[in-house]
Each structure stands twice: as structure tokens, then as C-alpha cells.
Design a protein around this motif. Structure first.
Motif, PDB file in Angstrom:
ATOM      1  N   TYR A  38       0.840  -1.206   0.000  1.00  0.00           N
ATOM      2  CA  TYR A  38       0.000   0.000   0.000  1.00  0.00           C
ATOM      3  C   TYR A  38       0.872   1.253   0.000  1.00  0.00           C
ATOM      4  O   TYR A  38       0.696   2.162  -0.810  1.00  0.00           O
ATOM      5  CB  TYR A  38      -0.910  -0.026   1.233  1.00  0.00           C
ATOM      6  N   LYS A  39       1.857   1.273   0.893  1.00  0.00           N
ATOM      7  CA  LYS A  39       2.703   2.457   1.042  1.00  0.00           C
ATOM      8  C   LYS A  39       3.521   2.731  -0.218  1.00  0.00           C
ATOM      9  O   LYS A  39       3.736   3.880  -0.592  1.00  0.00           O
ATOM     10  CB  LYS A  39       3.644   2.275   2.242  1.00  0.00           C
ATOM     11  N   LEU A  79       1.373   4.301  -2.885  1.00  0.00           N
ATOM     12  CA  LEU A  79       1.142   5.697  -2.506  1.00  0.00           C
ATOM     13  C   LEU A  79       2.363   6.549  -2.814  1.00  0.00           C
ATOM     14  O   LEU A  79       2.256   7.671  -3.313  1.00  0.00           O
ATOM     15  CB  LEU A  79       0.916   5.796  -1.006  1.00  0.00           C
ATOM     16  N   MET A  80       3.526   5.996  -2.497  1.00  0.00           N
ATOM     17  CA  MET A  80       4.776   6.713  -2.701  1.00  0.00           C
ATOM     18  C   MET A  80       4.985   6.988  -4.189  1.00  0.00           C
ATOM     19  O   MET A  80       5.411   8.077  -4.581  1.00  0.00           O
ATOM     20  CB  MET A  80       5.916   5.866  -2.150  1.00  0.00           C
ATOM     21  N   ALA A 117       2.653   7.361  -6.409  1.00  0.00           N
ATOM     22  CA  ALA A 117       1.717   8.418  -6.792  1.00  0.00           C
ATOM     23  C   ALA A 117       2.211   9.777  -6.297  1.00  0.00           C
ATOM     24  O   ALA A 117       2.118  10.790  -6.994  1.00  0.00           O
ATOM     25  CB  ALA A 117       0.333   8.127  -6.224  1.00  0.00           C
ATOM     26  N   HIS A 118       2.757   9.765  -5.088  1.00  0.00           N
ATOM     27  CA  HIS A 118       3.249  10.992  -4.463  1.00  0.00           C
ATOM     28  C   HIS A 118       4.432  11.564  -5.253  1.00  0.00           C
ATOM     29  O   HIS A 118       4.542  12.775  -5.454  1.00  0.00           O
ATOM     30  CB  HIS A 118       3.671  10.639  -3.027  1.00  0.00           C
ATOM     31  N   LEU A 119       5.305  10.699  -5.737  1.00  0.00           N
ATOM     32  CA  LEU A 119       6.511  11.151  -6.445  1.00  0.00           C
ATOM     33  C   LEU A 119       6.251  11.459  -7.918  1.00  0.00           C
ATOM     34  O   LEU A 119       7.047  12.138  -8.556  1.00  0.00           O
ATOM     35  CB  LEU A 119       7.605  10.083  -6.350  1.00  0.00           C
ATOM     36  N   SER A 120       5.161  10.941  -8.464  1.00  0.00           N
ATOM     37  CA  SER A 120       4.916  11.116  -9.902  1.00  0.00           C
ATOM     38  C   SER A 120       4.504  12.548 -10.240  1.00  0.00           C
ATOM     39  O   SER A 120       3.686  13.142  -9.544  1.00  0.00           O
ATOM     40  CB  SER A 120       3.816  10.157 -10.357  1.00  0.00           C
ATOM     41  N   PRO A 121       5.047  13.086 -11.344  1.00  0.00           N
ATOM     42  CA  PRO A 121       4.597  14.401 -11.792  1.00  0.00           C
ATOM     43  C   PRO A 121       3.273  14.331 -12.552  1.00  0.00           C
ATOM     44  O   PRO A 121       2.793  15.327 -13.067  1.00  0.00           O
ATOM     45  CB  PRO A 121       5.729  14.859 -12.713  1.00  0.00           C
ATOM     46  N   LYS A 122       2.715  13.117 -12.609  1.00  0.00           N
ATOM     47  CA  LYS A 122       1.410  12.943 -13.258  1.00  0.00           C
ATOM     48  C   LYS A 122       0.367  12.585 -12.209  1.00  0.00           C
ATOM     49  O   LYS A 122       0.691  12.173 -11.103  1.00  0.00           O
ATOM     50  CB  LYS A 122       1.495  11.816 -14.290  1.00  0.00           C
ATOM     51  N   LEU A 123      -0.902  12.708 -12.586  1.00  0.00           N
ATOM     52  CA  LEU A 123      -1.976  12.247 -11.722  1.00  0.00           C
ATOM     53  C   LEU A 123      -2.225  10.786 -12.047  1.00  0.00           C
ATOM     54  O   LEU A 123      -2.122  10.383 -13.201  1.00  0.00           O
ATOM     55  CB  LEU A 123      -3.255  13.042 -11.978  1.00  0.00           C
ATOM     56  N   PHE A 124      -2.572   9.976 -11.073  1.00  0.00           N
ATOM     57  CA  PHE A 124      -2.932   8.579 -11.354  1.00  0.00           C
ATOM     58  C   PHE A 124      -4.340   8.461 -11.956  1.00  0.00           C
ATOM     59  O   PHE A 124      -4.532   7.737 -12.904  1.00  0.00           O
ATOM     60  CB  PHE A 124      -2.787   7.717 -10.094  1.00  0.00           C
ATOM     61  N   THR A 163      -4.029  -0.691  -4.589  1.00  0.00           N
ATOM     62  CA  THR A 163      -3.948   0.723  -4.223  1.00  0.00           C
ATOM     63  C   THR A 163      -3.839   1.613  -5.467  1.00  0.00           C
ATOM     64  O   THR A 163      -4.489   2.655  -5.554  1.00  0.00           O
ATOM     65  CB  THR A 163      -2.767   0.953  -3.262  1.00  0.00           C
ATOM     66  N   LEU A 201      -6.588   4.402  -6.882  1.00  0.00           N
ATOM     67  CA  LEU A 201      -6.255   5.776  -7.278  1.00  0.00           C
ATOM     68  C   LEU A 201      -6.603   6.049  -8.735  1.00  0.00           C
ATOM     69  O   LEU A 201      -6.442   7.161  -9.209  1.00  0.00           O
ATOM     70  CB  LEU A 201      -4.772   6.054  -7.026  1.00  0.00           C
ATOM     71  N   GLY A 252      10.443  11.720 -16.181  1.00  0.00           N
ATOM     72  CA  GLY A 252       9.355  11.961 -15.226  1.00  0.00           C
ATOM     73  C   GLY A 252       8.746  10.686 -14.667  1.00  0.00           C
ATOM     74  O   GLY A 252       7.877  10.752 -13.805  1.00  0.00           O
ATOM     75  N   TYR A 258      -5.806  17.002  -5.181  1.00  0.00           N
ATOM     76  CA  TYR A 258      -5.386  15.604  -5.336  1.00  0.00           C
ATOM     77  C   TYR A 258      -4.080  15.365  -4.591  1.00  0.00           C
ATOM     78  O   TYR A 258      -3.940  14.430  -3.799  1.00  0.00           O
ATOM     79  CB  TYR A 258      -5.235  15.289  -6.829  1.00  0.00           C
ATOM     80  N   LYS A 259      -3.101  16.231  -4.840  1.00  0.00           N
ATOM     81  CA  LYS A 259      -1.775  16.051  -4.243  1.00  0.00           C
ATOM     82  C   LYS A 259      -1.822  16.145  -2.717  1.00  0.00           C
ATOM     83  O   LYS A 259      -1.109  15.417  -2.024  1.00  0.00           O
ATOM     84  CB  LYS A 259      -0.816  17.117  -4.795  1.00  0.00           C
ATOM     85  N   LEU A 271      -3.189  12.952  -1.231  1.00  0.00           N
ATOM     86  CA  LEU A 271      -2.140  11.934  -1.334  1.00  0.00           C
ATOM     87  C   LEU A 271      -1.084  12.129  -0.255  1.00  0.00           C
ATOM     88  O   LEU A 271      -0.617  11.179   0.369  1.00  0.00           O
ATOM     89  CB  LEU A 271      -1.414  12.071  -2.668  1.00  0.00           C
ATOM     90  N   MET A 310       4.226  20.041  -8.083  1.00  0.00           N
ATOM     91  CA  MET A 310       4.605  18.666  -7.735  1.00  0.00           C
ATOM     92  C   MET A 310       4.057  17.666  -8.753  1.00  0.00           C
ATOM     93  O   MET A 310       4.566  16.552  -8.871  1.00  0.00           O
ATOM     94  CB  MET A 310       4.041  18.292  -6.362  1.00  0.00           C
ATOM     95  N   ALA A 311       2.990  18.045  -9.431  1.00  0.00           N
ATOM     96  CA  ALA A 311       2.459  17.208 -10.512  1.00  0.00           C
ATOM     97  C   ALA A 311       2.661  17.954 -11.813  1.00  0.00           C
ATOM     98  O   ALA A 311       1.735  18.191 -12.589  1.00  0.00           O
ATOM     99  CB  ALA A 311       0.987  16.896 -10.283  1.00  0.00           C
ATOM    100  N   ALA A 312       3.939  18.335 -12.037  1.00  0.00           N
ATOM    101  CA  ALA A 312       4.259  19.307 -13.088  1.00  0.00           C
ATOM    102  C   ALA A 312       3.792  18.883 -14.472  1.00  0.00           C
ATOM    103  O   ALA A 312       3.396  19.728 -15.288  1.00  0.00           O
ATOM    104  CB  ALA A 312       5.762  19.576 -13.090  1.00  0.00           C
ATOM    105  N   HIS A 348       1.097  16.944 -15.558  1.00  0.00           N
ATOM    106  CA  HIS A 348      -0.327  17.166 -15.798  1.00  0.00           C
ATOM    107  C   HIS A 348      -0.746  18.603 -15.495  1.00  0.00           C
ATOM    108  O   HIS A 348      -1.635  19.138 -16.152  1.00  0.00           O
ATOM    109  CB  HIS A 348      -1.152  16.159 -15.006  1.00  0.00           C
TER     110      HIS A 348
END
Lengths: 376, 376
Positions: free
Chosen positions: A141-142, A145-146, A148-155, A185, A189, A278, B141-142, B145, B317-319, B321
């Protein structure tokens, strides 16, 4: 006199979990045991001392261990601490039987009956004791989440006045407990999730969570719910098909582990180079060498525009719930070791016999005994 | 000769977005414009130079601005850069009209026609231009998260062999675009979500996302989709009811903002003290003073066992998108300013008139003009 259970404050760096949480105290009462806690043991996990109703609170480990019958831990004791455990007591916890010979020898010397949660057999009856699974669940799970948190895109896909954002593509490598939770997870998202495991039998599980199974044409079912190691040819084929999927993904979570051995390298530097700028890799196997060649344990590195995270002790990041689940695992194991208010070790019980590391001055786990005593 | 659009690399610290992304180039072509990009402008957002097909790439801003007709930015230019923009050119971007008088004076001196995305009216026809909404969506969203990432608990309910883990309780304060997306994201992750907004009309929206609306008995509908400021009595009543819900929550996301003014304090230190150890607050209003008294912008602090995060420039942070959506907002605005391949400013169009900050040596936005020129 009733059995006294002692729970120390964990000493490993960064460890926020605790072996017993307030919500299992009722279960301990039913076993007829007395609970002794080191002050502040639960604090980092969100369990303040006042929540441990009925427990005796002590300051230091010498007071904690004095006359204690059973010691419950999350991480293995240090070599020094192992040598100070009450003689003939029981110790339950993660004990990393594949390493730490001096510690194991100290347990042996103190005639401690130690039970390693890593050795609990993966049989149906022992599911409630399987701490590798409960903690793996949380880690999966974590890690999602991590990512998603680090991605510059939305899930998730978003449909807005400024147009539609397409959902992210996530690849999960390894579909054990952790991998399946990572898939679940990432799906929650809103990502498009593909997953791969060398054990083709996991296909159905991946699909039941809404993931798409990547077929590389290689299968490697192994023992104990884990995968066997692959041949070089199989690895190359697996790597190439996987690399194609990874190159098109926005985020990758890798969870491939072989117990007691270095993690297999699944993503080499060249594959990272093929990924989009990215993109994100979260490598759950960082502590055992990493599934990605460029992973550095405990760090986030950027290579070829790809962020590669190698988190350590992931369950500890969700210390509250990780402790809760772990404490339940321990209570379920205790229920097998305590009969009518007394310690009773039933060696005919596979769970008791298999999970025992040391007992009465002997190393009972055969591979560990051969390693530790083989060189004598 | 066709209109030349210039897109610089953003210079503000930590800004990873870019005003134009490759996917909108087709839309620009239809407007009959020529695109000139500063090298590396899209890199931090995941858009490498080679992806900008047909665009002219230049190294420095003097080459970029030489003869350019329109400059597109994310963040406002520096005072110095504002003084170097092509005389009489158009500038589109976030321009923070409520501050930065020297910059605004420079735009005025250079006779720049500047359009501030903050001033785009919140009318139906302008939804596709509303960058505050598109970026707020991403920020919501961010932040949800981030709350899940920082929490020592799991957001979803898990039913495992080690027992059931209860879902986390999340409170979202402020149900604008960002708040609604935070609610949606926390729900996606499986949390139980309660939300509050001073505008009682948002109740239905909150409920449509599966959230429960917290009724404090106070309502404050304001202009332009934002809330009016509350009286002291209303604030006290709101705060007490909210504090009760917050004290029982595992995570709080606050999104209450009043445009051009400091953010209202909604969570005081005392309320933080009433929260459970291990709870998390993510304060989206950190940059304008914070909705929580203990927030420090750009930091994560722990107070009374509660982690309080005050992230800055969240959309960045979601540069990837965020840039995509922002670029579409800009293209939609450009479509109103360019007719038959020529710049045509139609002052009868409310969107054009309202969003214009400076034009032809004048500050056209009345409150800004009064502030900047009032002291002359």
C-alpha cells in the motif's frame, strides 16, 4: 503466578512500530498473562503509555526483563541485548535467521526459546500469525502511494473544463501479498495497472484486482509462496518483455524478493534509460539489494530523468496499523504457546516446530544451525 | 508575418511547470501562430525539447523575446524581466495582481498588454480558461495523497488474516475545486471523509462525492465562488464544531483561501492539541499564512504528536499534468485574443476585459490601479 510478558521500546534506527498495541490487551487477558511495557514503547506508533490499561510501565530494560517469561519484539534484539534476555525465556519477533550469528549464539547460550516470525509456515492454519504477509500488505500500500506521491502525473483520469487527463500507467512487478496490495492501491487511485510475477498462477489474482497480467512466457513457481530463481535465459526473456512494458509506464513498483537471498535485478540501467522522463520507480526490495540496478537503499535518486526510490523499513511508515496487525499476529502465536495460563511448547504442532529458531540451548532451525555451527 | 509566441523557462525557485506542452501545438497551429521555446523550458515537467515539434528553440531570453508578440508564462516575471519584455507585447500568466507593484509598473512602462489568469471571471463560458481551478484540482489531489503518505495509518479498510483495519477518518476544510478533489481522492483511497465549507451550498457537492457534510450552523456565501470573511462570533462557533470533528480525525486537509488576502486561521494550536497522536494536517493555504496556526510554509513540523505539512507550490509537484492543463487554459484564452491570425482585443468580451491587468500604459484592473497609483 501468571506469565509475565515484556515489551521493550524498539531500538533499531527508524523503527516506529511496537510489538503490542492497546487493542490486543483483552486478548492477552484471556490468555491469563501480565503485561509489562517499557515506557514510551508505543509512542512513535501513536500509542501513548496511558492507553495501555492494566499494563505495568517500567523505565529501563533491566527492570523490564527482570523475571519476565516472554519477550515480544518487532526487530531482532542487538547482540548485547540477546545476551541479557532472561535465561530460559521465550522471545517472539522478526529474528532474521539468515544472518546475525552472534545474536543467535547469545540466544542459544541464554537457553532462550526464540520464535522467528519469518519461519512461520505459510499454511492456512497459520495465516493469522503470518507477519510477513501482514507487514507486506502495508508495504505494498505504502509503495503505491509513494509512487503516486513522487509522480509528476496524476494517477486517476480527470475530466475537467481544461480537458481530460489520461490515467497513469503503473507496472507492479511481483504479485505476492505486497504486490497485490500495490496493485489494489494503484487501482483505487484510478491508474491503469499491469502486473507481472514469475509465478503464472498469480494471473488470476492480478486480474481479480482489475490489473492486467503481463505474459512474458516464463514461469517459475517456487516453494513457500515465493518464486524460485530463474535461469539466465529465462531472465533475459523476462527482462526484455518486462522492459517494453516498463518503458511505456509512468510508475513502477517492484516487490520481487527471495527469502534470505539478495533480491533479483529486474530493471537494469538500460531499461531505466528507455523509460520516459518523469517516470517513477519505487523499489520495495531496496534493503536486500534492490530489483532495480540503480536503486540506492534509503534514498531517492534521479537517473535518466527517472526518479528511483529505495525506501527502507516501509511498514514502519504506517507504524500505527502495522503495529496493530503485527500485535495480532503475535497474540495468535502466543495462543499456540500458552495453555491454561502456562507455557506449553507442543513440538507436534507444525507452526510451533517450524518457527522455533533456538530452544533449550540448541539451534532448532536446520539451515541456521548448519550455517552457525558448521564453521565450529 | 505570423504572430510569434515566446515561452521562457520558468525562473521561480522550485517551479517545474511550463506554459506550453507539446500536446497543444496543434491547437496553436490552428491559431496560425509561430512557437518559440527557450531550450529546456519543459524539461522539469517531463517535456524534453525534442517533443516540441515545429517550435524554434533558443538559448537565452534576449533571443526569445526579440520580436515576440506574445509571452506565455506560468509564474509572474521578475521585476527585471518585466522591464525587458517586448514593448507592446502580450503577456499571459499568473501575475499576482495583489502584489508586486514594481513589476506591474514595469509592465505598464513597456506598454505590455498583460492578462492575469487570477482575474479570469468565474463564469461558465470561461471555465476552460480558469487556471485557478485547473491547478486547484491538482493541488487537492496532491494534498490528499500527501496526507495518506504522511499518515501512520492506512486510509482504506483492510480485511486480512490478521484482522480488520478500520478506514481512516479524513476531514477536508473548504469545498472549492481543490477541496472537492481532495475529498474525491481520499474517498478513492477508501477513507471515511467529512468536509466543511462556510458556503452551505457546497453540501450537495460534498455528498455527491461520498463525503459527509459537517454542519456548523454558519453560512457565508461570497462573491466569485469564494467565501466572504466571517464575523468573530461565527468564527468561534465554526471553530468549535469543526474542532470536535478534527479532534476525532486521522487526517485533515485544509483548503480555505480568500483571494488576495491572508488565509483564515481555522485550526488553532489548542485544536491541534486535542487531536490524536499520529494525526496529520496538510495545509494547502500555507503560502498565504496557513489555515492552521502552527503551519510553517514549506516545512513539515510535528506539534503535540501531530504532523503538520505546509507544502508550497503544490501544482508544481504534478508538473506534467499541471502543465498540460495550464497550457490548455492558455490556448483557450489565446483563442479569444487572436482573430484570423492577428491579435484582436475585444474589450466588450467580459473575459478579455476582466482578466486584463495592464494595457497600453495603463493599469486596467481597478483595485490594482488604486493600490499602485494611489500612493503616487
Amino acid at each position: 503466578m501468571s506469565i509475565t510478558i515484556a515489551v521493550p521500546r524498539e531500538t533499531a534506527s527508524g523503527e516506529r512500530r511496537v510489538a503490542i498495541v492497546p487493542s490486543v490487551i483483552k486478548q492477552l487477558d484471556k490468555l491469563g498473562v501480565t503485561l509489562r511495557m517499557q515506557r514510551g514503547a508505543g509512542e512513535a506508533g501513536g500509542f501513548t503509555d496511558d492507553l495501555y490499561e492494566g499494563a505495568t510501565l517500567v523505565d529501563d530494560t533491566s527492570a523490564l526483563y527482570d523475571g519476565a517469561d516472554i519477550v515480544l519484539r518487532v526487530q531482532p534484539p542487538s547482540v548485547e541485548e540477546a545476551g541479557k534476555l532472561p535465561e530460559g525465556s521465550l522471545l517472539l519477533g522478526f529474528l532474521t535467521p539468515h544472518e546475525g550469528d552472534s545474536r543467535i549464539k547469545n540466544l542459544q547460550k541464554r537457553r532462550v526459546s526464540s520464535f522467528a516470525l519469518e519461519l512461520v509456515p505459510r499454511i492456512t492454519r497459520a495465516q493469522g500469525i503470518d507477519a510477513l504477509s501482514s507487514q507486506g500488505n502495508i508495504a505494498g500500500y505504502k509503495c503505491a502511494l509513494m509512487a503516486a506521491h513522487l509522480s509528476p502525473k496524476l494517477f486517476p483520469m480527470l475530466t475537467t473544463a481544461a480537458g481530460t487527463v489520461r490515467p497513469a500507467r503503473v507496472v507492479v512487478v511481483g504479485a505476492g501479498v505486497a504486490g497485490l496490495q500495490a496493485i489494489a492501491t494503484a487501482k483505487r487511485l484510478g491508474a491503469i495497472v499491469e502486473a507481472y510475477d514469475v509465478r503464472a498462477a498469480t494471473k488470476e489474482q492480478v486480474e481479480s484486482l482489475g490489473g492486467k497480467f503481463i505474459d512474458t512466457g516464463v514461469s517459475a513457481e517456487g516453494e513457500g509462496g515465493y518464486a524460485r530463481e530463474l535461469t539466465d535465459e529465462e531472465k533475459a526473456q523476462q527482462a526484455e518483455v518486462l522492459a517494453q512494458h516498463i518503458a511505456q509506464s509512468d510508475a513502477v513498483v517492484t516487490t520481487a524478493a527471495i527469502p534470505g537471498r539478495p533480491a533479483p535485478t529486474i530493471i537494469d540501467a538500460e531499461t531505466v534509460q528507455r523509460m520516459k522522463a518523469g517516470s517513477v520507480i519505487v523499489d520495495m526490495a531496496a534493503e536486500t539489494g534492490g530489483n532495480c540496478e540503480l536503486t540506492e537503499a534509503g534514498k531517492e535518486v534521479v537517473a535518466h530523468g527517472v526518479t528511483i526510490a529505495g525506501p527502507k523499513n516501509i511498514p514502519s511508515m504506517a507504524a500505527t496499523h502495522a503495529s496493530e496487525m503485527y500485535a495480532r499476529n503475535l497474540c495468535n502465536l502466543l495462543a499456540l504457546l500458552i495453555k491454561d495460563g502456562e507455557i506449553h511448547l507442543d513440538w507436534d504442532d507444525q507452526v510451533v516446530a517450524d518457527s522455533c529458531l533456538t530452544h533449550d540451548g540448541e539451534i532448532r532451525h536446520a539451515p541456521t544451525r548448519e550455517r552457525v555451527e558448521g564453521g565450529n
